[in-house]
Design an enzyme around this catalytic site. Sequence first.
Site, PDB file in Angstrom:
ATOM      1  N   THR A 205       0.827  -1.215   0.000  1.00 57.94           N
ATOM      2  CA  THR A 205       0.000   0.000   0.000  1.00 57.94           C
ATOM      3  C   THR A 205       0.855   1.256   0.000  1.00 57.94           C
ATOM      4  O   THR A 205       1.901   1.277   0.641  1.00 57.94           O
ATOM      5  CB  THR A 205      -0.856   0.044   1.291  1.00 57.94           C
ATOM      6  OG1 THR A 205      -1.702  -1.091   1.295  1.00 57.94           O
ATOM      7  CG2 THR A 205      -1.697   1.293   1.385  1.00 57.94           C
ATOM      8  N   ARG A 233     -11.756 -10.135  -1.612  1.00 58.22           N
ATOM      9  CA  ARG A 233     -11.446  -9.468  -0.337  1.00 58.22           C
ATOM     10  C   ARG A 233     -11.196  -7.963  -0.543  1.00 58.22           C
ATOM     11  O   ARG A 233     -10.479  -7.554  -1.442  1.00 58.22           O
ATOM     12  CB  ARG A 233     -10.209 -10.129   0.274  1.00 58.22           C
ATOM     13  CG  ARG A 233      -9.765  -9.523   1.603  1.00 58.22           C
ATOM     14  CD  ARG A 233      -8.616  -8.571   1.430  1.00 58.22           C
ATOM     15  NE  ARG A 233      -8.045  -8.140   2.716  1.00 58.22           N
ATOM     16  CZ  ARG A 233      -7.214  -7.130   2.853  1.00 58.22           C
ATOM     17  NH1 ARG A 233      -6.849  -6.417   1.817  1.00 58.22           N
ATOM     18  NH2 ARG A 233      -6.723  -6.816   4.029  1.00 58.22           N
ATOM     19  N   GLY A 235      -9.826  -4.599   1.691  1.00 54.91           N
ATOM     20  CA  GLY A 235      -9.195  -4.202   2.948  1.00 54.91           C
ATOM     21  C   GLY A 235      -9.731  -2.861   3.417  1.00 54.91           C
ATOM     22  O   GLY A 235     -10.840  -2.450   3.074  1.00 54.91           O
ATOM     23  N   ASP A 236      -8.917  -2.185   4.187  1.00 53.34           N
ATOM     24  CA  ASP A 236      -9.300  -0.880   4.726  1.00 53.34           C
ATOM     25  C   ASP A 236      -9.137   0.256   3.720  1.00 53.34           C
ATOM     26  O   ASP A 236      -9.797   1.290   3.817  1.00 53.34           O
ATOM     27  CB  ASP A 236      -8.445  -0.561   5.959  1.00 53.34           C
ATOM     28  CG  ASP A 236      -6.950  -0.582   5.637  1.00 53.34           C
ATOM     29  OD1 ASP A 236      -6.524  -1.483   4.870  1.00 53.34           O
ATOM     30  OD2 ASP A 236      -6.211   0.275   6.136  1.00 53.34           O
ATOM     31  N   THR A 256      -1.825   1.839   6.999  1.00 53.99           N
ATOM     32  CA  THR A 256      -1.307   0.707   6.240  1.00 53.99           C
ATOM     33  C   THR A 256      -1.137  -0.454   7.213  1.00 53.99           C
ATOM     34  O   THR A 256      -1.082  -0.263   8.420  1.00 53.99           O
ATOM     35  CB  THR A 256       0.010   1.061   5.503  1.00 53.99           C
ATOM     36  OG1 THR A 256       0.468  -0.092   4.787  1.00 53.99           O
ATOM     37  CG2 THR A 256       1.091   1.506   6.457  1.00 53.99           C
ATOM     38  N   GLY A 257      -1.072  -1.650   6.659  1.00 54.78           N
ATOM     39  CA  GLY A 257      -0.990  -2.830   7.512  1.00 54.78           C
ATOM     40  C   GLY A 257      -2.222  -3.692   7.349  1.00 54.78           C
ATOM     41  O   GLY A 257      -2.934  -3.586   6.344  1.00 54.78           O
ATOM     42  N   GLY A 259      -5.503  -4.693   7.030  1.00 55.82           N
ATOM     43  CA  GLY A 259      -6.701  -3.902   6.826  1.00 55.82           C
ATOM     44  C   GLY A 259      -7.871  -4.303   7.708  1.00 55.82           C
ATOM     45  O   GLY A 259      -8.630  -3.442   8.172  1.00 55.82           O
TER      46      GLY A 259
HETATM   47  N1  ASP Z   1      -3.945  -2.076   4.371  1.00 55.06           N
HETATM   48  C1  ASP Z   1      -3.801  -2.879   3.186  1.00 55.06           C
HETATM   49  C2  ASP Z   1      -4.946  -3.860   3.136  1.00 55.06           C
HETATM   50  O1  ASP Z   1      -5.241  -4.472   4.146  1.00 55.06           O
HETATM   51  C3  ASP Z   1      -2.527  -3.637   3.089  1.00 55.06           C
HETATM   52  C4  ASP Z   1      -1.242  -2.898   3.362  1.00 55.06           C
HETATM   53  O2  ASP Z   1      -1.249  -1.798   3.882  1.00 55.06           O
HETATM   54  O3  ASP Z   1      -0.189  -3.433   3.029  1.00 55.06           O
HETATM   55  O4  ASP Z   1      -5.496  -4.068   2.084  1.00 55.06           O
END
Ligand code: ASP
Length: 344
Positions: A205, A233, A235-236, A256-257, A259
């Site tokens: 991301t 799927r 994510g956030d 980020t991370g 989601g």
């Molecule tokens: N936040 C993103 C998601 O969950 C993934 C990421 O930040 O690497 O889709």
Amino acid sequence: MSLNRRHFINLTSLGVAGFSIKGFANTSSNKSIKPIVISTWDAGLNANKGAWAVLGNGGSALDAVEKGVMVTEDEKNCCVGLGANPDRDGFVTLDASIMDHEFNCGSVGFLERIKHPISVARKVMENTPHVMLVGEGAQQFALSQGFTLESGEMSDDAKAAYKQWLKKSTYKPIINVERKGSTAQLDAKYIAPHKLDTGEWNHDTIGMVALDAHGNLSGSCTTSGAGFKLRGRLGDSPIIGAGLYVDNEVGAVVATGQGEDVIRVAGASAVVEQMRQGKSPQEACQFVVERIRRIKKEKANDIQVCFIALNKDGAYGSYALHKGFNYAVQTNEGAKLVESPFIY
Ligand code: ASP
């Protein structure tokens, strides 16, 4: 007063010039505003250059955050855009969102074969009465707006990573899903941004927030989501309030991370609300990361979650669950990469 804000004021009082835009003022407080852009991970250094080409010439934060993350979407074999890792069925599906200083927002989810999801998200914001379009409908809309349908072939890096994943594809029942008739079984380790042998975190991301010389904030976020995710799927990142939130009276935040765990706490919005209560950007990010840690208990060991925040005065900060998150900052004084504070 935050360190960053103090720094800006000291430089101003010393007569450090640098920024050539004249005549812009924050309408609410009439303070002189120095544009700034910050974005997640080290890919943000390049992305910020794209944003700065806009901000540094007096352009709007909205244009800057779109142009900035487009740089990353364009990078071949990158973590973001069509070069990124596919879902477990071998298709790259993209999510993106954008929000301006007047609560206008747009997003796309599960978008395939379109090069710049962030620009489609902006078109959703500007040319439809909706906030979010997904899947086939989002693609149809993109085509109607003049975007081109790309080939859908994976990048070389993604092909190699997918081949590797298919080889392992061991099922670890963190999320209890099994697809009948599929050779690719779910390896939950790859669902979350996961820790590599190098100690770094795998991520997919780029999120960016910016303040322009008019005193306006905007933010953007674009991603391929989690590598080897289940098909469908989200994510956030495409969810306004979770992956991204902007309130021009307070600040702008992007996540980020993992989601799923950002969505659970309406992460970006929660950070903005903490800033509204008077916390600095870093304190506000920390507050929400700690909430996620409490919710996840020992499972917090297995995930990474990070926020970056920029307030109305140009002060910024971040916080991460685990070590290894960094973010890029660009002002008229130059560019830098900042290691984020963290819990673990
Ligand atoms: N936040 C993103 C998601 O969950 C993934 C990421 O930040 O690497 O889709």
